[in-house]
Design a protein around this motif. Structure first.
Motif, PDB file in Angstrom:
ATOM      1  N   UNK A  67       0.810  -1.218   0.000  1.00  0.00           N
ATOM      2  CA  UNK A  67       0.000   0.000   0.000  1.00  0.00           C
ATOM      3  C   UNK A  67       0.847   1.273   0.000  1.00  0.00           C
ATOM      4  N   UNK A  68       2.122   1.164  -0.294  1.00  0.00           N
ATOM      5  CA  UNK A  68       2.982   2.333  -0.265  1.00  0.00           C
ATOM      6  C   UNK A  68       2.861   3.201  -1.498  1.00  0.00           C
ATOM      7  N   UNK A  69       3.379   4.440  -1.392  1.00  0.00           N
ATOM      8  CA  UNK A  69       3.494   5.343  -2.524  1.00  0.00           C
ATOM      9  C   UNK A  69       4.953   5.414  -2.935  1.00  0.00           C
ATOM     10  N   UNK A  75       5.623  14.392  -5.374  1.00  0.00           N
ATOM     11  CA  UNK A  75       5.551  13.573  -4.172  1.00  0.00           C
ATOM     12  C   UNK A  75       4.143  13.513  -3.582  1.00  0.00           C
ATOM     13  N   UNK A  76       3.345  14.565  -3.763  1.00  0.00           N
ATOM     14  CA  UNK A  76       2.009  14.509  -3.181  1.00  0.00           C
ATOM     15  C   UNK A  76       1.149  13.427  -3.840  1.00  0.00           C
ATOM     16  N   UNK A  77       1.471  13.067  -5.106  1.00  0.00           N
ATOM     17  CA  UNK A  77       0.750  11.968  -5.750  1.00  0.00           C
ATOM     18  C   UNK A  77       1.035  10.647  -5.042  1.00  0.00           C
ATOM     19  N   UNK A  78       2.231  10.518  -4.504  1.00  0.00           N
ATOM     20  CA  UNK A  78       2.612   9.291  -3.794  1.00  0.00           C
ATOM     21  C   UNK A  78       1.822   9.165  -2.496  1.00  0.00           C
ATOM     22  N   UNK A  79       1.641  10.287  -1.799  1.00  0.00           N
ATOM     23  CA  UNK A  79       0.858  10.261  -0.560  1.00  0.00           C
ATOM     24  C   UNK A  79      -0.585   9.884  -0.866  1.00  0.00           C
TER      25      UNK A  79
END
Length: 226
Positions: A138-140, A148-152
Motif C-alpha cells: 500500500x505504499x506510494x 511527491x504529493x501523488x505518492x501520498x
C-alpha cells in the motif's frame, strides 16, 4: 483510533549516502552511454522526477520508454549491490525500535511514501531487517509520479481500500518535500532532522511536529500517535 503511518526511507530510516549517485551515474551510462556531467539535488525527489532530469540535463528526451529503461538499470544495479547493502549504508538511530513499537499497536498500520522504486525500497530496509513491519503493498513509490504529493494520495487510497478508513494519517520525512506532500493531503506531518535540513527549516516548511532524530522511542511514538 486507527492510524496510518507513512514513512520516508532515505535519511529518515536509513542512510545510504553516495550510493544513489553511483547508481544513477551507472544507469545513465547504461541507458544513453554518456558520463555524468551534472548531479541534480536528490533530497525529497522521486525516481521518476530524477530520471527525467538526468536525461534532460544530458541532452536526451525523457520519454516514458526511456524512463522505464532507467528504472530497469537502477533495479539491476540494486540487485547487484544487494548483498553489500549492509556495508554500504546504516540504519539510523531508533529506526528499528520505533518500527517495532508501532507494529505492536493494534490500531496502527505502517507503510511508505518514498521516492524509491518499490524493489529498491524493500532492499534498502531489508538490509537492516527493517522491512518486517512495513506493508509494502500500500505504499506510494517514486515510479508513480514526479510529484511527491501523488505518492501520498496513492498510499492513502490503497491503505483505505485494504484496511478501511483511518482516523489519522501521519507522514514522516526529513525534507520540506515530505512535509509539503503530507500537508497537501491534510495529514499530520512530522519532520525528522536526520538529513540535510534542520529542525528550524522543517518547522518553517509547515511540519506539525519536528524531531532531531528517532532515538527516543517513547517520544517519537507520542509525536506520531494522537
Amino acid at each position: 483510533m486507527r492510524t496510518l503511518v507513512l514513512w520516508d526511507i532515505d535519511l529518515t530510516l536509513v542512510d545510504y549516502s553516495g550510493v544513489g549517485r553511483r547508481w544513477y551515474e551507472d544507469a545513465l551510462a547504461t541507458v544513453v552511454g554518456v558520463p555524468l556531467k551534472r548531479l541534480p539535488s536528490f533530497p525529497g525527489r522521486t525516481e521518476r522526477s530524477l530520471a527525467r532530469e538526468f536525461l534532460a540535463t544530458h541532452g536526451f528526451e525523457h520519454t516514458d520508454e526511456r524512463v522505464e529503461q532507467f528504472f530497469a538499470a537502477l533495479t539491476e544495479l540494486a540487485e547487484q549491490d544487494r548483498p553489500s547493502l549492509p556495508t554500504l549504508g546504516r540504519a539510523l538511530a531508533g529506526a528499528a525500535e520505533i518500527l517495532a513499537d508501532l507494529a505492536g499497536r493494534e490500531n496502527v498500520v505502517q507503510s511508505l511514501v518514498t521516492g524509491n522504486l518499490p524493489l529498491l525500497a524493500n532492499y534498502k530496509l531489508a538490509a537492516f531487517d527493517l522491512h518486517h513491519h512495513i506493508d509494502f503493498e500500500i505504499g506510494g513509490y517514486g515510479s508513480l509520479s514526479e510529484h511527491r504529493h501523488d505518492l501520498v494520495g496513492a498510499a492513502i487510497s490503497q491503505a483505505t481500500a485494504k484496511h478501511d478508513e483511518f482516523d489519522s494519517v501521519v507522514v514522516i520525512g526529513d525534507t520540506p518535500h515530505d512535509v509539503a506532500a503530507g500537508l497537501h493531503h491534510g495529514t499530520t506531518t512530522v519532520g525528522v532532522a536526520t538529513g540535510r535540513f534542520t529542525v528550524t527549516e522543517l518547522a518553517e516548511s509547515g511540519a506539525h511536529v519536528t524531531l532531531t532524530d528517532l532515538a527516543d522511542t517513547p517520544a517519537v511514538a507520542r509525536a506520531l500517535l494522537p
